[in-house]
Design a protein around this motif. Structure first.
Motif, PDB file in Angstrom:
ATOM      1  N   MET A  84       0.816  -1.211   0.000  1.00 17.70           N
ATOM      2  CA  MET A  84       0.000   0.000   0.000  1.00 17.70           C
ATOM      3  C   MET A  84       0.847   1.257   0.000  1.00 17.70           C
ATOM      4  N   ALA A  85       1.904   1.247   0.810  1.00 20.64           N
ATOM      5  CA  ALA A  85       2.725   2.452   0.857  1.00 20.64           C
ATOM      6  C   ALA A  85       3.782   2.408  -0.255  1.00 20.64           C
ATOM      7  N   ASP A  86       3.701   1.423  -1.118  1.00 22.04           N
ATOM      8  CA  ASP A  86       4.766   1.215  -2.090  1.00 22.04           C
ATOM      9  C   ASP A  86       4.614   2.045  -3.360  1.00 22.04           C
ATOM     10  N   GLU A  87       3.370   2.217  -3.817  1.00 14.86           N
ATOM     11  CA  GLU A  87       3.188   3.038  -5.015  1.00 14.86           C
ATOM     12  C   GLU A  87       3.105   4.494  -4.606  1.00 14.86           C
ATOM     13  N   LYS A  88       3.822   5.319  -5.345  1.00 16.70           N
ATOM     14  CA  LYS A  88       3.910   6.728  -4.953  1.00 16.70           C
ATOM     15  C   LYS A  88       2.713   7.514  -5.487  1.00 16.70           C
ATOM     16  N   LEU A  89       2.195   8.404  -4.637  1.00 17.10           N
ATOM     17  CA  LEU A  89       1.128   9.319  -5.063  1.00 17.10           C
ATOM     18  C   LEU A  89       1.712  10.387  -5.974  1.00 17.10           C
ATOM     19  N   PRO A  90       0.911  10.913  -6.898  1.00 16.73           N
ATOM     20  CA  PRO A  90       1.355  12.150  -7.556  1.00 16.73           C
ATOM     21  C   PRO A  90       1.381  13.245  -6.497  1.00 16.73           C
ATOM     22  N   THR A  91       2.190  14.281  -6.665  1.00 14.80           N
ATOM     23  CA  THR A  91       2.159  15.373  -5.690  1.00 14.80           C
ATOM     24  C   THR A  91       0.919  16.219  -5.957  1.00 14.80           C
ATOM     25  N   ARG A  92       0.578  17.032  -4.968  1.00 12.91           N
ATOM     26  CA  ARG A  92      -0.591  17.900  -5.126  1.00 12.91           C
ATOM     27  C   ARG A  92      -0.346  18.929  -6.219  1.00 12.91           C
ATOM     28  N   GLY A  93       0.913  19.379  -6.325  1.00 12.86           N
ATOM     29  CA  GLY A  93       1.245  20.362  -7.351  1.00 12.86           C
ATOM     30  C   GLY A  93       1.135  19.787  -8.755  1.00 12.86           C
ATOM     31  N   GLU A  94       1.545  18.528  -8.908  1.00 12.93           N
ATOM     32  CA  GLU A  94       1.489  17.874 -10.228  1.00 12.93           C
ATOM     33  C   GLU A  94       0.048  17.737 -10.719  1.00 12.93           C
ATOM     34  N   ASP A  95      -0.785  17.152  -9.852  1.00 18.84           N
ATOM     35  CA  ASP A  95      -2.166  16.877 -10.271  1.00 18.84           C
ATOM     36  C   ASP A  95      -3.017  16.686  -9.017  1.00 18.84           C
ATOM     37  N   PHE A  96      -3.599  17.755  -8.557  1.00 20.15           N
ATOM     38  CA  PHE A  96      -4.350  17.737  -7.299  1.00 20.15           C
ATOM     39  C   PHE A  96      -5.486  16.713  -7.352  1.00 20.15           C
ATOM     40  N   SER A  97      -6.174  16.667  -8.479  1.00 20.53           N
ATOM     41  CA  SER A  97      -7.331  15.795  -8.617  1.00 20.53           C
ATOM     42  C   SER A  97      -6.918  14.316  -8.546  1.00 20.53           C
ATOM     43  N   GLU A  98      -5.831  13.986  -9.229  1.00 18.96           N
ATOM     44  CA  GLU A  98      -5.353  12.607  -9.191  1.00 18.96           C
ATOM     45  C   GLU A  98      -4.758  12.256  -7.830  1.00 18.96           C
ATOM     46  N   TRP A  99      -4.067  13.217  -7.218  1.00 22.18           N
ATOM     47  CA  TRP A  99      -3.564  13.026  -5.850  1.00 22.18           C
ATOM     48  C   TRP A  99      -4.728  12.621  -4.936  1.00 22.18           C
ATOM     49  N   TYR A 100      -5.829  13.336  -5.068  1.00 24.74           N
ATOM     50  CA  TYR A 100      -7.016  13.049  -4.253  1.00 24.74           C
ATOM     51  C   TYR A 100      -7.571  11.655  -4.550  1.00 24.74           C
ATOM     52  N   ASN A 101      -7.815  11.381  -5.839  1.00 27.20           N
ATOM     53  CA  ASN A 101      -8.423  10.097  -6.213  1.00 27.20           C
ATOM     54  C   ASN A 101      -7.581   8.911  -5.730  1.00 27.20           C
ATOM     55  N   GLN A 102      -6.278   9.010  -5.949  1.00 26.49           N
ATOM     56  CA  GLN A 102      -5.413   7.883  -5.579  1.00 26.49           C
ATOM     57  C   GLN A 102      -5.279   7.755  -4.071  1.00 26.49           C
ATOM     58  N   LEU A 103      -5.258   8.889  -3.380  1.00 22.32           N
ATOM     59  CA  LEU A 103      -5.108   8.863  -1.925  1.00 22.32           C
ATOM     60  C   LEU A 103      -6.323   8.205  -1.253  1.00 22.32           C
ATOM     61  N   VAL A 104      -7.517   8.526  -1.745  1.00 26.92           N
ATOM     62  CA  VAL A 104      -8.733   7.928  -1.174  1.00 26.92           C
ATOM     63  C   VAL A 104      -8.670   6.398  -1.277  1.00 26.92           C
ATOM     64  N   LEU A 105      -8.188   5.906  -2.416  1.00 25.94           N
ATOM     65  CA  LEU A 105      -8.080   4.451  -2.612  1.00 25.94           C
ATOM     66  C   LEU A 105      -6.943   3.865  -1.777  1.00 25.94           C
ATOM     67  N   LYS A 106      -5.796   4.532  -1.812  1.00 26.31           N
ATOM     68  CA  LYS A 106      -4.598   4.017  -1.163  1.00 26.31           C
ATOM     69  C   LYS A 106      -4.738   3.974   0.362  1.00 26.31           C
ATOM     70  N   ALA A 107      -5.372   4.994   0.922  1.00 26.38           N
ATOM     71  CA  ALA A 107      -5.590   5.023   2.373  1.00 26.38           C
ATOM     72  C   ALA A 107      -6.780   4.140   2.757  1.00 26.38           C
ATOM     73  N   GLN A 108      -7.385   3.504   1.756  1.00 19.52           N
ATOM     74  CA  GLN A 108      -8.530   2.607   1.975  1.00 19.52           C
ATOM     75  C   GLN A 108      -9.681   3.292   2.707  1.00 19.52           C
ATOM     76  N   LEU A 109      -9.913   4.540   2.326  1.00 22.53           N
ATOM     77  CA  LEU A 109     -11.083   5.239   2.871  1.00 22.53           C
ATOM     78  C   LEU A 109     -12.336   4.785   2.141  1.00 22.53           C
ATOM     79  N   ALA A 110     -12.222   4.628   0.818  1.00 21.11           N
ATOM     80  CA  ALA A 110     -13.393   4.261   0.022  1.00 21.11           C
ATOM     81  C   ALA A 110     -12.939   3.576  -1.260  1.00 21.11           C
ATOM     82  N   ASP A 111     -13.888   2.983  -1.965  1.00 21.11           N
ATOM     83  CA  ASP A 111     -13.601   2.345  -3.254  1.00 21.11           C
ATOM     84  C   ASP A 111     -14.802   2.559  -4.170  1.00 21.11           C
ATOM     85  N   TYR A 112     -14.583   2.352  -5.452  1.00 25.00           N
ATOM     86  CA  TYR A 112     -15.668   2.480  -6.411  1.00 25.00           C
ATOM     87  C   TYR A 112     -16.570   1.250  -6.350  1.00 25.00           C
ATOM     88  N   ALA A 113     -17.884   1.476  -6.347  1.00 24.74           N
ATOM     89  CA  ALA A 113     -18.836   0.368  -6.353  1.00 24.74           C
ATOM     90  C   ALA A 113     -19.047  -0.107  -7.786  1.00 24.74           C
TER      91      ALA A 113
END
Lengths: 487, 487
Positions: B1-30
């Motif tokens: 889980m901690a192995d794949e790197k997130l994009p930085t917020r500066g690079e792509d805020f939207s993708e940083w958000y999407n990937q972080l929600v999945l990676k931190a296991q807060l939620a998933d797509y139904a």
């Protein structure tokens, strides 16, 4: 509210129940057929039930989650027994955002299928197991005959779902959760229950084995209090929920599910209630004590209210759930009846003479008249109240257990059996055959409630052992079972 | 889980958000388009949010209830603005129990209509008022563009609904609940918010006035944190919710509604998160502290684990939410990164030297590197931790407030305005005209977020007063408003 009289339980138990639910403002009928509105008093009771269970679920390692309301229709069709069982009861969304949907969506009747689908993505290795989840939500089953709390189109419940590496672990989980429910039923709801296994005909659609708790209501009918299912590998196979074991082999998981719903509120009403109304077990009652001030003059009112408010603060501080009835324009007698109808376990009567003596009169809901009254000094009141509430809790359980045992009969002949299920539970040898079970149901309206895990506890004494013969067909029995008419 | 790197917020805020929600296991797509599954970590965060709010709702006299999921289609059509607003977003059940339904059922998008219907039965007299209700549930709105937590077809929320005898009382309730939300946002979520009134174009379908809290996210866009609506007599008239006043006259009630949803979780992620992952405010974090044991030899491991377990027990006893990372096969450094990504506010590093000295190293999530490290004696650790958690809570708020103020600009000319909304909030005079608002939106993609109730608090200093002119059309202004691009 306390003005219209309820029918007595003896006159018409069903109407007594229906009217009491409305009169105590636990719930009301929704404008959509078969749906209910749970009103503040009913929901406060449900919140106490939720807390009592949630604490136990978390203590046994379960985590809460939320899976969606909508399930693709194709999911329901993947497990063959599941689709057979649930197809007739589904609510289907066919339009979304003004458009006909390509695939209709089912409003969840239960969540095994969508959870199985997600587990197939989340579970990879034996390191990911066990997965121990629970969710609090509502589900929809299109029932034809409905009754508030007992059977409604939409109902509130919790559904636990777990996945394990081995059969043994999954069976153990199924039984552990039955124990958790039993502990809640006995210690919080004050309801004696019979833990046991369901028949093939009565088990959950998709389960290998269903266990339930069965309770006797005040009219001697049975209520299924909750269920715990060992699902084998049925859903794991249908949804490809697999893991790599320690030797690198791909294995299907073993899964369980277990649930308890707002019908338990119906059970609490029907087990403990009396002709005056609700009798709520102290551990779950939204209001455990009510202070009713008694006065004639304005001067007395001022004195009594001052003491009553201080007493309320003292009881709140002792973590008791207490109400002070300050309503204007109602007599103490009217208030007594109103709170009795609402089932508040303990009433505190406080008048000017009590204030002068720095004492108050306590009246137990479960013991009418003088027998249930105790005088207590105000200084000791929190302690006295706590002690009395614990006594009431135990007394409700003892009474319900004695009632169940008095109305449960061991039966050897079919005549005895037929007589027993007219007025209560029959405990009888049974061949285990589906046809025999169906014939009994047809002939007596009694269903096989469960094969008790502890047969001795049903009647509280040892029972005939050894190989018996089926009470209906006379062939060799495979089990002793409880039969009853049921909600 | 901690192995794949997130994009930085500066690079792509939207993708940083999407990937972080999945990676931190807060939620998933139904599996159903636009729906989400809230996983254990996300749901534990939501439960903490629920408790923080529910406590405040009950303290202000509200009671929880449960109204049904299904609403007859005809109900939605009774209030004309309501039906216009919600019609395009409805999910419709047309089949129940295998039969086409005579009247289709709407899956609730919000519950004003069904509650209005029931209130018309329950409310008779001024004695029945006020009615103060709330429910925790999920609702469905058929959104086209969805994003986990921020906008999903089904989302979790609470909806408060109240009925009052007078306009004044209802307005006061609307504002009181906005204050309750503000208190929660500031003190629990550590999010500075701007309380204000919405424009006619942006208000709730059926409201007279909608208030909201607006917050600035880490990419300088606005998020509507929650809303509180003064509904006037609109729903009371549509559903005939009336009461007999003290002089025996029949009057329509005045009603309110107010809601806060799981999108607040999205707000917490986007306000506090950084390139390493989540940063959770201590008061809401499911895990407030994590103990990471450090050792090389088996002997060291035994010593460290023994102390770590005792420390955990000590912290649990102090009512702190603590985890001990006993996972095998991962280095301390890997664990540090993993817990940082999950946003745990405080890390306790415990190695053999620490045990020898009876101390431990504490590392703050919000301050990277040495600056955020403190050594504390084990005996004092619960107190030290509590103090640090309170400091972190305050620091998160202060940082977010400074960020918002640095990125909010008072603008006098439309050129300044256009520049301001490219990079943050614009605070400007506005004529109050719908067409002008629409033109601004068309030209700049910025919407009128709110007319702040306390204009001085927006930038933290006094602002130009007196009658200004609209930043867009130059006609006399009716208000100063915050404009921004928004989620």
């Amino acid at each position: 509210m306390a003005d219209e009289k309820l029918p007595t339980r003896g006159e018409d138990f069903s109407e007594w129940y229906n009217q009491l639910v409305l009169k105590a403002q636990l719930a009301d009928y929704a404008p959509v057929r078969g749906c209910m509105i749970v009103r503040p008093y009913g929901w406060a009771l449900w919140e106490n039930i939720q807390q009592a269970l949630d604490r136990r679920f978390k203590a046994t390692g379960h985590q809460n989650v939320a899976f969606p309301l909508f399930i693709p229709k194709s999911f329901i069709e993947k497990e063959k027994h599941h689709v057979e069982g649930f197809s007739p009861e589904l609510a289907v969304v066919t339009i979304g955002g003004g458009q006909e949907l390509a695939e209709p969506l089912i409003v969840r009747p239960t969540s095994e299928t969508i959870i199985g689908h997600m587990w197939s993505k989340w579970i990879q290795s034996y390191r990911d197991l066990p997965v121990l989840m629970n969710q609090w939500n509502s589900v929809v089953r299109w029932e034809l005959r409905t009754k508030l709390f007992l059977r409604t189109l939409e109902f509130y419940w919790q559904e636990g779902h777990t996945a394990h590496a081995t059969r043994e672990e999954a069976v153990e989980e199924t039984r552990q959760m039955l124990d958790v429910y039993t502990d809640f039923a006995v210690n919080d709801a004050a309801i004696p229950v019979i833990p046991g296994a369901k028949s093939e005909a009565e088990k959950f659609a998709g389960a290998d084995t269903t266990y339930s708790l069965e309770a006797m209501m005040g009219d001697c009918k049975a209520l299924q209090f909750c269920t715990s299912h060992f699902l084998g590998q049925n859903f794991a196979q249908a949804f490809e929920v697999r893991y790599l074991d320690q030797s690198g082999q791909l294995q299907h998981c073993w899964t369980t599910s277990w649930g308890l719903s707002t019908r338990v509120i119906g059970g609490i009403i029907m087990v403990h209630g009396d002709d005056q109304g609700l009798v709520l077990p102290p551990r779950l009652a939204p209001t455990q004590l009510v202070i009713v001030p008694i006065f004639k003059t304005d001067e007395e009112k001022a004195t009594v209210f001052k003491t009553a408010r201080a007493l309320k603060a003292q009881l709140v501080k002792a973590n008791l759930r207490v109400a002070l009835d300050e309503r204007e324009g109602f007599s103490p007698g009217w208030k007594f009846n109103d709170w009795e109808m609402r089932g508040v376990p303990l009433r505190i009567e406080l008048g000017p003479k009590d204030v002068a003596k720095q004492s108050a009169m306590l009246a137990r809901r479960d013991r009418p008249g003088k027998e249930g009254k105790t005088s207590a000094s105000l200084a000791d009141l929190p302690l006295t109240a706590e002690k009395l509430l614990a006594e009431i809790q135990q007394a409700l359980f003892d009474k319900a257990l004695a009632f169940r045992r008095a109305n449960t009969h061991e039966t050897s002949t079919y005549d005895e059996f037929k007589k027993a299920v007219e007025t209560g539970f029959a405990f009888a040898y049974w061949c285990g055959n589906d046809d025999c079970e169906a014939a009994i149901k047809e002939e007596t309206r009694a269903t096989m409630r469960c094969i008790p895990l502890d047969p001795d506890a049903v009647l509280g004494h040892g029972h005939s052992t050894g190989p018996g013969i089926c009470v209906h067909c006379g062939t060799p029995a495979t089990a002793r079972a409880v039969f009853a008419r049921a909600y």
